[in-house]
Design an enzyme around this catalytic site. Structure first.
Site, PDB file in Angstrom:
ATOM      1  N   SER A  65     -42.461   6.942  26.659  1.00  0.00           N
ATOM      2  CA  SER A  65     -42.468   6.567  28.078  1.00  0.00           C
ATOM      3  C   SER A  65     -41.804   5.214  28.300  1.00  0.00           C
ATOM      4  CB  SER A  65     -43.903   6.502  28.608  1.00  0.00           C
ATOM      5  OG  SER A  65     -44.526   7.760  28.531  1.00  0.00           O
TER       6      SER A  65
HETATM    7  N1  SAH Z   1     -47.841   8.681  25.365  1.00  0.00           N
HETATM    8  C1  SAH Z   1     -46.553   9.005  24.791  1.00  0.00           C
HETATM    9  C2  SAH Z   1     -45.634   9.705  25.785  1.00  0.00           C
HETATM   10  C3  SAH Z   1     -45.532  11.096  25.381  1.00  0.00           C
HETATM   11  S1  SAH Z   1     -44.547  12.218  26.306  1.00  0.00           S
HETATM   12  C4  SAH Z   1     -45.878   7.807  24.173  1.00  0.00           C
HETATM   13  O1  SAH Z   1     -46.398   6.698  24.308  1.00  0.00           O
HETATM   14  O2  SAH Z   1     -44.867   7.991  23.523  1.00  0.00           O
HETATM   15  C5  SAH Z   1     -45.795  13.457  26.597  1.00  0.00           C
HETATM   16  C6  SAH Z   1     -46.398  14.127  25.378  1.00  0.00           C
HETATM   17  O3  SAH Z   1     -47.386  15.049  25.853  1.00  0.00           O
HETATM   18  C7  SAH Z   1     -45.429  14.954  24.549  1.00  0.00           C
HETATM   19  O4  SAH Z   1     -45.462  14.503  23.221  1.00  0.00           O
HETATM   20  C8  SAH Z   1     -45.962  16.388  24.660  1.00  0.00           C
HETATM   21  O5  SAH Z   1     -45.788  17.143  23.489  1.00  0.00           O
HETATM   22  C9  SAH Z   1     -47.430  16.146  24.972  1.00  0.00           C
HETATM   23  N2  SAH Z   1     -48.148  17.244  25.631  1.00  0.00           N
HETATM   24  C10 SAH Z   1     -47.719  18.119  26.573  1.00  0.00           C
HETATM   25  N3  SAH Z   1     -48.713  18.946  26.943  1.00  0.00           N
HETATM   26  C11 SAH Z   1     -49.813  18.595  26.214  1.00  0.00           C
HETATM   27  C12 SAH Z   1     -51.144  19.103  26.132  1.00  0.00           C
HETATM   28  N4  SAH Z   1     -51.577  20.122  26.875  1.00  0.00           N
HETATM   29  N5  SAH Z   1     -52.004  18.492  25.274  1.00  0.00           N
HETATM   30  C13 SAH Z   1     -51.594  17.440  24.503  1.00  0.00           C
HETATM   31  N6  SAH Z   1     -50.343  16.938  24.530  1.00  0.00           N
HETATM   32  C14 SAH Z   1     -49.457  17.510  25.371  1.00  0.00           C
END
Ligand code: SAH
Length: 216
Positions: A65
């Site tokens: 992010s």
């Molecule tokens: N917090 C992260 C941003 C991640 S982007 C950081 O600091 O880098 C969003 C993430 O959510 C992705 O890795 C994706 O695989 C995950 N995601 C999507 N749907 C999800 C779900 N139902 N449960 C857990 N993770 C999920």
């Protein structure tokens, strides 16, 4: 590239300054951004971009992010040391490090098996040790509930009822909700068993998948 030199620290200080200019006020959040190395999450080829205020690809079609987004969501969570926090969407693990710096006891869940395997080896090498879980976070983690704070770092079509159910009294859920392109940042507080909802700005997240998320 776990090395953290004066150049990286200098770039981080500049990023903190920029986030302050963009409206982030919580000094503890800014200090955490100033402390956690972000460049270690980047591929060699993208290293020069690590301290820009932008989201970047981390593989598997997912992103780390934007720092402003991380700071914004974290500020809205009002983390106190010792809070039991659930993060949905571990991704790179950067947001998790920020929450741990603020003293959270953190449970972080990731849906993508490969990202989960990578992050649960990498973060402890940096000294950050949340509880890592693999699975569908749109259902929360009933076995570990209630949580003082819940942060969703993927865009949801609706507020999953499982998540508000798993909030402790006085607890806070921060979640972007909308369509696949853009989502409104919501803060939902549980007060005397009732849910109080606030709306902030629009953001663009990758989709939240799973039972309470987008299908595919
Ligand atoms: N917090 C992260 C941003 C991640 S982007 C950081 O600091 O880098 C969003 C993430 O959510 C992705 O890795 C994706 O695989 C995950 N995601 C999507 N749907 C999800 C779900 N139902 N449960 C857990 N993770 C999920």
């Amino acid at each position: 590239m776990l090395e953290d030199n004066y150049k990286q620290r200098g770039l981080r200080n500049k990023l903190v300054k920029k986030l302050r200019e963009k409206g982030i006020k919580d000094e503890a959040v800014l200090a955490a951004i100033g402390k956690v190395p972000r460049h270690v999450f980047f591929d060699e080829a993208l290293l020069n971009h690590a301290y820009e205020d932008k989201a970047f690809p981390i593989g598997e079609g997912q992103t780390i992010s934007q720092p402003f987004t991380v700071a914004f969501q974290t500020e809205k969570l009002e983390i106190k040391s010792g809070d039991k926090v659930l993060e949905i969407g571990t991704g790179s693990g950067y947001q998790a490090c920020i929450l741990l710096e603020l003293g959270a006891t953190l449970y972080t869940i990731e849906y993508n098996r490969k990202l989960y395997e990578t992050v649960r080896t990498f973060l402890p090498q940096m000294g950050y040790k949340p509880f890592f879980l693999h699975g569908d976070g749109s259902k929360g983690i009933p076995a570990k509930a209630p949580f003082d704070k819940i942060i969703v770092t993927a865009g949801a079509p609706v507020v999953p009822a499982a998540l508000t159910d798993q909030l402790a009294e006085g607890g806070i859920l921060v979640i972007p909700v909308g369509d696949r392109e853009k989502q409104l940042m919501l803060r939902i507080r549980k007060k005397n068993g009732k849910l109080v909802r606030e709306e902030f700005d629009y953001f663009a997240f990758v989709p939240l998948l799973g039972e309470q998320g987008w299908k595919g």
